[in-house]
Design an enzyme around this catalytic site. Structure first.
Site, short mmCIF file in Angstrom:
data_model
loop_
_atom_site.label_atom_id
_atom_site.label_comp_id
_atom_site.label_asym_id
_atom_site.label_seq_id
_atom_site.Cartn_x
_atom_site.Cartn_y
_atom_site.Cartn_z
N GLY A 102 -50.06 91.97 79.77
CA GLY A 102 -49.47 93.11 79.08
C GLY A 102 -48.50 92.71 77.99
N LEU A 110 -48.35 89.37 76.14
CA LEU A 110 -48.55 88.38 77.20
C LEU A 110 -50.00 88.30 77.64
CD1 LEU A 110 -45.39 89.41 79.30
CD2 LEU A 110 -45.63 87.31 77.96
N GLY A 124 -54.49 90.24 69.80
CA GLY A 124 -53.12 90.52 69.36
C GLY A 124 -53.13 91.43 68.14
N ASP A 125 -54.09 91.22 67.26
CA ASP A 125 -54.19 92.06 66.05
C ASP A 125 -54.63 93.48 66.43
OD1 ASP A 125 -53.59 89.78 64.56
OD2 ASP A 125 -55.71 89.23 64.42
#
Ligand code: RIB
Length: 312
Positions: free
Chosen positions: A226, A222, A253-254
């Protein structure tokens, strides 16, 4: 011994920084420019390697300067590149990226050589599955090669994690059934479920819907808020985001997934939430610097407390 195998894309990221993201048909002037190494698969691999994991990447680059530079970069980052293949049938992948002052971005990918990674290439690399604990896949290569990789790893007793990025709305249930863990962001979760994911509550609803497709664990990230996880046994975890000054969210995100894989291997699958919490911290630190892989922290840049309980 390889602990983490990643099957995925290598892209050259061409990042332009602008005050805000342009609207359709609009031109905005950039304030800074950076070329770097990206691609979701390679990013996740490098994020885990920088923390100290033994990682191998299965990927394909073009027979061009970008491809040569990319392989050198992976070697410098400690990645096993024996299965990073070279083709003269297309160019190395590229990704023009725009990043606004608030750190948000939009990305276009031209996959090039990445799409030529085949099921036969995965079969040729199958030997490295033997020692691995987890396999990471995304959807930036041919989706049938991804599915083949997930199945091969599952047959070899390796935990499989599929990052559903970019989101493919009509993804068959086979992808879920062959993934022990799926991980996606709020935008991807909204596209897949039709639920508008805006907070932890809506994310948990979306995660539960995705669990019904056959995976055992679903993590939804998110951004600054978090991440949440739902498991088939009914457990739900909510990890709150750290407050950071975001400069560039590209590849955050990676960073989360690479770090999650590292902590999952080192702490064991029973420490799932702890792995999520620590991965969240690593991803939060990555957004405070510009660039994709260049923003990922080395173990030596991080507080020792983050590695509590990890022997090597
Ligand atoms: O997730 C970020 C990545 O998406 C970038 O590195 C870009 O190459 C695209 O693959």
């Amino acid at each position: 011994m390889t602990e983490i195998i990643v099957v995925g894309a290598c892209n050259i990221d061409q990042i332009v920084y602008t005050p805000r993201l342009p609207d359709a048909g609009e031109t905005v002037l950039g304030t800074d420019y950076q070329i770097g190494f990206g691609g979701k698969g390679a990013n996740q691999c490098v994020a885990a390697s920088k923390l100290g994991a033994n990682v191998a990447l299965i990927s394909k680059v073009g027979d061009d300067d970008n491809g040569k530079r990319y392989i050198q970069n992976l070697k410098r980052c400690g990645v096993d590149t024996s299965n990073v293949l070279i083709t003269d049938a297309s160019c190395t992948g590229v990704a023009p990226i725009t990043v606004a002052n608030d750190g948000s971005n939009n990305i276009v990918v031209f996959s090039g050589a990445n799409m030529l990674l085949s099921r036969e290439d995965i079969d040729s690399a199958a030997g490295i599955m033997k020692s691995a604990k987890i396999l990471l896949c995304q959807l930036e290569i041919d989706k049938f090669t991804t599915l083949h990789s997930l199945k091969a790893a599952k047959n070899a007793g390796v935990t499989t994690l599929l990052n559903i990025a970019p989101a493919i709305e009509d993804l068959s249930d086979e992808f879920f059934i062959n993934s022990d863990i799926i991980c996606l962001n709020e935008t991807e979760a909204s596209a897949l479920t039709g639920i508008e994911v805006v907070d932890a509550t809506t994310a948990v609803s979306a995660a539960n819907q995705l669990l019904s497709k056959g995976t055992s664990n679903c993590i939804i990230t998110l951004g600054k808020d978090g991440s949440v996880a739902a498991q088939e046994n009914g457990e739900v975890y909510i990890v709150h985001g750290d407050k950071v000054d975001a400069k560039d969210t590209t590849g955050a995100g990676d960073a989360f997934i690479g770090a999650f894989a590292y902590f999952f291997c080192k702490l064991g699958s029973s420490n799932y939430m702890e792995a999520m919490k620590r991965a969240n911290t690593v991803a939060g630190i990555s957004v405070t610097k510009k660039g994709t892989q260049s923003s990922y922290p080395m173990r030596t840049d991080l507080p020792e407390a983050l590695f509590e309980g990890i022997v090597n």
